[in-house]
Design a protein around this motif. Structure first.
Motif, PDB file in Angstrom:
ATOM      1  N   ALA A   1       0.834  -1.206   0.000  1.00 51.30           N
ATOM      2  CA  ALA A   1       0.000   0.000   0.000  1.00 51.30           C
ATOM      3  C   ALA A   1       0.868   1.254   0.000  1.00 51.30           C
ATOM      4  CB  ALA A   1      -0.929  -0.009   1.219  1.00 51.30           C
ATOM      5  N   LYS A   2       1.991   1.212   0.712  1.00 46.68           N
ATOM      6  CA  LYS A   2       2.902   2.349   0.758  1.00 46.68           C
ATOM      7  C   LYS A   2       3.485   2.635  -0.621  1.00 46.68           C
ATOM      8  CE  LYS A   2       7.247   3.812   2.917  1.00 46.68           C
ATOM      9  NZ  LYS A   2       8.324   3.413   3.856  1.00 46.68           N
ATOM     10  N   TYR A   3       3.935   1.575  -1.313  1.00 42.32           N
ATOM     11  CA  TYR A   3       4.526   1.762  -2.639  1.00 42.32           C
ATOM     12  C   TYR A   3       3.476   2.213  -3.654  1.00 42.32           C
ATOM     13  CZ  TYR A   3       8.457  -0.736  -0.580  1.00 42.32           C
ATOM     14  OH  TYR A   3       9.482  -1.105   0.234  1.00 42.32           O
ATOM     15  N   TRP A   4       2.277   1.660  -3.552  1.00 43.77           N
ATOM     16  CA  TRP A   4       1.199   2.061  -4.451  1.00 43.77           C
ATOM     17  C   TRP A   4       0.824   3.516  -4.221  1.00 43.77           C
ATOM     18  CZ3 TRP A   4      -1.058   0.233  -8.688  1.00 43.77           C
ATOM     19  CH2 TRP A   4      -0.871  -1.104  -9.014  1.00 43.77           C
ATOM     20  N   ARG A   5       0.831   3.945  -2.976  1.00 43.30           N
ATOM     21  CA  ARG A   5       0.489   5.341  -2.661  1.00 43.30           C
ATOM     22  C   ARG A   5       1.510   6.296  -3.281  1.00 43.30           C
ATOM     23  NH1 ARG A   5       2.497   8.352   1.255  1.00 43.30           N
ATOM     24  NH2 ARG A   5       3.323   6.524   2.333  1.00 43.30           N
ATOM     25  N   THR A   6       2.790   6.001  -3.107  1.00 44.14           N
ATOM     26  CA  THR A   6       3.838   6.854  -3.678  1.00 44.14           C
ATOM     27  C   THR A   6       3.762   6.889  -5.198  1.00 44.14           C
ATOM     28  OG1 THR A   6       5.276   6.299  -1.799  1.00 44.14           O
ATOM     29  CG2 THR A   6       6.319   7.268  -3.742  1.00 44.14           C
ATOM     30  N   GLY A   7       3.575   5.714  -5.801  1.00 45.27           N
ATOM     31  CA  GLY A   7       3.481   5.648  -7.251  1.00 45.27           C
ATOM     32  C   GLY A   7       2.260   6.365  -7.792  1.00 45.27           C
ATOM     33  N   LEU A   8       1.141   6.248  -7.071  1.00 44.84           N
ATOM     34  CA  LEU A   8      -0.088   6.895  -7.535  1.00 44.84           C
ATOM     35  C   LEU A   8       0.041   8.408  -7.516  1.00 44.84           C
ATOM     36  CD1 LEU A   8      -3.018   6.479  -8.434  1.00 44.84           C
ATOM     37  CD2 LEU A   8      -3.695   6.552  -6.028  1.00 44.84           C
ATOM     38  N   VAL A   9       0.623   8.952  -6.454  1.00 44.31           N
ATOM     39  CA  VAL A   9       0.813  10.410  -6.369  1.00 44.31           C
ATOM     40  C   VAL A   9       1.709  10.903  -7.503  1.00 44.31           C
ATOM     41  CG1 VAL A   9       1.822  12.261  -4.989  1.00 44.31           C
ATOM     42  CG2 VAL A   9       0.417  10.524  -3.885  1.00 44.31           C
ATOM     43  N   SER A  10       2.813  10.201  -7.740  1.00 44.75           N
ATOM     44  CA  SER A  10       3.765  10.628  -8.782  1.00 44.75           C
ATOM     45  C   SER A  10       3.149  10.530 -10.172  1.00 44.75           C
ATOM     46  CB  SER A  10       5.035   9.773  -8.711  1.00 44.75           C
ATOM     47  OG  SER A  10       5.637   9.874  -7.441  1.00 44.75           O
ATOM     48  N   LEU A  11       2.486   9.408 -10.464  1.00 44.95           N
ATOM     49  CA  LEU A  11       1.942   9.202 -11.803  1.00 44.95           C
ATOM     50  C   LEU A  11       0.786  10.149 -12.102  1.00 44.95           C
ATOM     51  CD1 LEU A  11       2.017   5.294 -12.122  1.00 44.95           C
ATOM     52  CD2 LEU A  11       3.469   6.958 -13.288  1.00 44.95           C
ATOM     53  N   VAL A  12      -0.102  10.347 -11.113  1.00 39.96           N
ATOM     54  CA  VAL A  12      -1.239  11.241 -11.339  1.00 39.96           C
ATOM     55  C   VAL A  12      -0.754  12.679 -11.548  1.00 39.96           C
ATOM     56  CG1 VAL A  12      -3.264  12.285 -10.244  1.00 39.96           C
ATOM     57  CG2 VAL A  12      -2.923   9.822 -10.158  1.00 39.96           C
ATOM     58  N   THR A  13       0.190  13.122 -10.709  1.00 39.95           N
ATOM     59  CA  THR A  13       0.723  14.480 -10.856  1.00 39.95           C
ATOM     60  C   THR A  13       1.425  14.654 -12.187  1.00 39.95           C
ATOM     61  OG1 THR A  13       1.049  14.597  -8.458  1.00 39.95           O
ATOM     62  CG2 THR A  13       2.183  16.233  -9.796  1.00 39.95           C
ATOM     63  N   LEU A  14       2.233  13.662 -12.573  1.00 35.12           N
ATOM     64  CA  LEU A  14       2.961  13.739 -13.847  1.00 35.12           C
ATOM     65  C   LEU A  14       1.995  13.763 -15.029  1.00 35.12           C
ATOM     66  CD1 LEU A  14       5.709  13.678 -15.298  1.00 35.12           C
ATOM     67  CD2 LEU A  14       5.561  11.185 -15.273  1.00 35.12           C
ATOM     68  N   ALA A  15       1.002  12.859 -15.019  1.00 37.66           N
ATOM     69  CA  ALA A  15       0.054  12.790 -16.131  1.00 37.66           C
ATOM     70  C   ALA A  15      -0.783  14.060 -16.221  1.00 37.66           C
ATOM     71  CB  ALA A  15      -0.851  11.568 -15.965  1.00 37.66           C
ATOM     72  N   TYR A  16      -1.205  14.594 -15.082  1.00 39.08           N
ATOM     73  CA  TYR A  16      -2.063  15.779 -15.096  1.00 39.08           C
ATOM     74  C   TYR A  16      -1.304  17.019 -15.572  1.00 39.08           C
ATOM     75  CZ  TYR A  16      -5.385  19.311 -13.502  1.00 39.08           C
ATOM     76  OH  TYR A  16      -6.255  20.369 -13.442  1.00 39.08           O
ATOM     77  N   LEU A  17      -0.069  17.182 -15.117  1.00 42.11           N
ATOM     78  CA  LEU A  17       0.704  18.356 -15.515  1.00 42.11           C
ATOM     79  C   LEU A  17       1.217  18.255 -16.948  1.00 42.11           C
ATOM     80  CD1 LEU A  17       2.831  19.111 -12.318  1.00 42.11           C
ATOM     81  CD2 LEU A  17       0.722  20.213 -13.061  1.00 42.11           C
ATOM     82  N   CYS A  18       1.463  17.036 -17.422  1.00 39.23           N
ATOM     83  CA  CYS A  18       2.063  16.864 -18.748  1.00 39.23           C
ATOM     84  C   CYS A  18       1.042  16.734 -19.865  1.00 39.23           C
ATOM     85  CB  CYS A  18       2.961  15.629 -18.760  1.00 39.23           C
ATOM     86  SG  CYS A  18       4.455  15.783 -17.765  1.00 39.23           S
ATOM     87  N   ALA A  19      -0.187  16.414 -19.542  1.00 41.26           N
ATOM     88  CA  ALA A  19      -1.180  16.146 -20.589  1.00 41.26           C
ATOM     89  C   ALA A  19      -1.338  17.352 -21.506  1.00 41.26           C
ATOM     90  CB  ALA A  19      -2.514  15.788 -19.962  1.00 41.26           C
ATOM     91  N   PRO A  20      -1.141  17.177 -22.823  1.00 39.95           N
ATOM     92  CA  PRO A  20      -1.272  18.299 -23.762  1.00 39.95           C
ATOM     93  C   PRO A  20      -2.713  18.546 -24.197  1.00 39.95           C
ATOM     94  CG  PRO A  20      -0.503  16.374 -24.925  1.00 39.95           C
ATOM     95  CD  PRO A  20      -0.638  15.970 -23.484  1.00 39.95           C
ATOM     96  N   VAL A  21      -3.645  17.922 -23.519  1.00 42.79           N
ATOM     97  CA  VAL A  21      -5.071  18.132 -23.792  1.00 42.79           C
ATOM     98  C   VAL A  21      -5.749  18.568 -22.504  1.00 42.79           C
ATOM     99  CG1 VAL A  21      -5.143  16.479 -25.682  1.00 42.79           C
ATOM    100  CG2 VAL A  21      -5.570  15.696 -23.349  1.00 42.79           C
ATOM    101  N   ALA A  22      -6.883  19.223 -22.650  1.00 45.57           N
ATOM    102  CA  ALA A  22      -7.618  19.696 -21.479  1.00 45.57           C
ATOM    103  C   ALA A  22      -8.234  18.514 -20.742  1.00 45.57           C
ATOM    104  CB  ALA A  22      -8.706  20.671 -21.899  1.00 45.57           C
ATOM    105  N   ILE A  23      -8.012  18.466 -19.424  1.00 44.18           N
ATOM    106  CA  ILE A  23      -8.536  17.395 -18.588  1.00 44.18           C
ATOM    107  C   ILE A  23      -9.439  18.009 -17.521  1.00 44.18           C
ATOM    108  CG2 ILE A  23      -7.948  15.549 -16.972  1.00 44.18           C
ATOM    109  CD1 ILE A  23      -5.327  15.222 -18.379  1.00 44.18           C
ATOM    110  N   PRO A  24     -10.704  17.593 -17.454  1.00 48.40           N
ATOM    111  CA  PRO A  24     -11.569  18.096 -16.372  1.00 48.40           C
ATOM    112  C   PRO A  24     -10.967  17.740 -15.015  1.00 48.40           C
ATOM    113  CG  PRO A  24     -12.854  16.949 -18.037  1.00 48.40           C
ATOM    114  CD  PRO A  24     -11.418  16.671 -18.349  1.00 48.40           C
ATOM    115  N   HIS A  25     -10.673  18.743 -14.216  1.00 46.61           N
ATOM    116  CA  HIS A  25      -9.929  18.465 -12.991  1.00 46.61           C
ATOM    117  C   HIS A  25     -10.759  17.773 -11.916  1.00 46.61           C
ATOM    118  CE1 HIS A  25     -11.886  22.046 -11.340  1.00 46.61           C
ATOM    119  NE2 HIS A  25     -11.519  22.678 -12.434  1.00 46.61           N
TER     120      HIS A  25
END
Length: 227
Positions: free
Chosen positions: A178-202
């Protein structure tokens, strides 16, 4: 043996003193990577109408904000943008390409070398605005995450207390997963949201927020019974 033992204790003490600085450096490195990836992705796949779409999504959820009394969410976006603009345009003197402002000799060298890339610098400015809006959206959901995480942590610790009383088996493996999944989820979601070149409903950020709360509950529930 006694000397070696005392040396080991002193080494561990010194190591614990520098642990917060090491953690802060690691966090700064991660933030730098996330920002660099988002900056490159947004600039490379630049969409001219992306900024307008992001503003529309923001206004749908947070509503219009008056200029004389802006909301906390709008203030955070402005602070992020002003900080990024200061770093990329004011410090380097690149602002002089667009405005008539005084600069020093070192900044003049930078301006002369980047003047032919004026169009790209305008795209960079738009990218900084988009990243600032998305960072503001992330911080806008922070109070909700804190509330859900607090409830999940309290409920998980109560479940842990029940496990202690019932002499249940240890489940350290579940806790660490659960600890590793939590760290990975925060990093991946932040990276995908900031990098997405299309508009994403927040408001789609609600899904990973709920998932994080669940992972925090699992961590608290399966924390080692006897510390």
């Amino acid at each position: 043996m006694r000397k070696n033992g005392s040396f080991l204790i002193e080494a561990l003490s010194v190591r614990s003193l520098f642990a917060p600085f090491k953690m802060a450096l690691t966090l700064l490195f991660i933030v730098g990577i996330l920002f660099a990836f988002s900056l490159v992705a947004q600039s490379w796949f630049h969409q001219p109408n992306l900024l307008e779409q992001e503003l529309v999504y923001t206004q749908v959820i947070f509503g219009q904000s008056r200029s004389d009394n802006p909301s906390f969410h709008i203030l955070m976006i402005r602070y992020f943008y002003n900080a990024l603009y200061w770093l990329f345009f004011d410090v380097t003197g690149v602002k002089a390409i667009f405005e008539d402002v005084p600069i020093n000799d070192f900044q003049q060298i930078i301006v002369n070398s980047l003047y032919s890339y004026k169009d790209n610098l305008e795209i960079l400015n738009q990218t900084l605005k988009i990243i600032s809006i998305r960072l503001g959206n992330l911080f806008a959901y922070l109070p909700l995450f804190v509330c859900l995480a607090s409830v999940a942590l309290f409920d998980g610790l109560m479940q842990r207390k029940i496990r202690q009383q019932n002499a249940s088996r240890e489940s350290a493996g579940i806790y660490h997963r659960a600890k590793y999944w939590r760290t990975g989820l925060v990093s991946l979601v932040t990276l995908a949201y900031l990098c997405a070149p299309v508009a994403i409903p927040h408001y789609l950020l609600l899904f990973p927020i709920v998932c994080l709360a669940i992972l925090i509950f699992i961590q608290a529930k399966f924390l080692k019974k006897y510390l």
